[in-house]
Design a protein around this motif. Sequence first.
Motif, PDB file in Angstrom:
ATOM      1  N   ASP A  27       6.251   0.451   0.352  1.00  0.00           N
ATOM      2  CA  ASP A  27       7.116   1.789   0.410  1.00  0.00           C
ATOM      3  C   ASP A  27       8.028   1.731   0.019  1.00  0.00           C
ATOM      4  OD1 ASP A  27       6.367   4.462  -0.787  1.00  0.00           O
ATOM      5  OD2 ASP A  27       5.486   5.076   1.290  1.00  0.00           O
ATOM      6  N   GLY A  28       8.978   2.207  -0.297  1.00  0.00           N
ATOM      7  CA  GLY A  28      10.635   2.837   0.291  1.00  0.00           C
ATOM      8  C   GLY A  28      11.737   2.016  -0.653  1.00  0.00           C
ATOM      9  N   ARG A  31      13.765   5.047  -2.562  1.00  0.00           N
ATOM     10  CA  ARG A  31      14.224   5.283  -1.101  1.00  0.00           C
ATOM     11  C   ARG A  31      15.836   4.390  -1.000  1.00  0.00           C
ATOM     12  NH1 ARG A  31      10.437   7.232   2.907  1.00  0.00           N
ATOM     13  NH2 ARG A  31       8.956   6.051   1.016  1.00  0.00           N
ATOM     14  N   ARG A  78       3.873   9.729 -11.589  1.00  0.00           N
ATOM     15  CA  ARG A  78       5.853   8.806 -12.044  1.00  0.00           C
ATOM     16  C   ARG A  78       5.830   9.460 -13.965  1.00  0.00           C
ATOM     17  NH1 ARG A  78       6.882   5.559  -7.039  1.00  0.00           N
ATOM     18  NH2 ARG A  78       5.656   6.673  -5.560  1.00  0.00           N
TER      19      ARG A  78
HETATM   20 MG    MG Z   1       6.811   5.962  -2.342  1.00  0.00          MG
END
Ligand code: MG
Length: 249
Positions: A27-28, A31, A78
């Motif tokens: 994850d990430g 970001r 998404r």
């Molecule tokens: Mg995520």
Amino acid sequence: MSNEPAIATSESPAYAVLPRHIGVIMDGNGRWATAQGKPRNEGHRAGVEALRRLVACAVEFEIDYLTIFSFSSENWTRPADEINAILGLMKRFIASDISKFVAHNVRVRILGRREGLTKAILQMIEQAESRTAHCTGLQLNVAFNYGGRQEIADAVRSLAQDVADGKISPEQIDESVIEQKLYTANMPDPDLIFRSSGEERLSNFLLWQSAYAEFVFFDEFWPEFNRDIFMRTLDEFSGRKRRFGGVNP
Ligand code: MG
Ligand code: IPE
Ligand code: IPE
């Protein structure tokens, strides 16, 4: 995966206990990209490089099973261009790395619902699985179009059908019968599940299988993942006292 021969060397540290099965929530990506002023899709691209590092680590440390969360059943919400970018990257990853998987004896399985996937994706899945079907080293499970609740619901539906067809009676349904209907049939439960980017949740990953998993969460975004983080995580795991409801010996 690196091109170096992936074997445990004298430089690979030894741990008191190694997990047999590791689940990873990568994850990430978004970001990480945003923090660098880049579009989110650049994060997904860098995420594939981190995934190669992860597979190399799993091979080096002779982990038996590695299950990676690559696309959830909820990720279809998404924007279409992000979904297309992720699917394209995954296709290219499988296409370009498949011969390396074979060379490193890595067997690939895709866990998730197949209904509703395009012909092209299905073809890629079947190719990845059949070309590595003979490999006996690392068992690499790619959770794609995967949702833990969906997996359990599908298992329940299939069992209900078996009862209706007279193949099994309701009294015979127990945990092992249910497990045989999951994507992970005949695999050990994950001992360790880790997640990047500071989020501390499962997000519908391996709900049934994680009953007694150890969890490790770290702050780095997925594209930052490297061997040091992997070793830190193994170190943390090897210090955990697992009791499975019992008492310490
Ligand atoms: Mg995520
Ligand atoms: C993980 O990174 C990749 C997928 C879920 C496909 P994200 O895309 O979730 O990145 P963040 O969490 O938005 O930063
Ligand atoms: C979980 O990450 C799914 C994958 C890593 C593929 P998400 O980014 O989709 O999870 P949430 O939405 O933050 O819970």
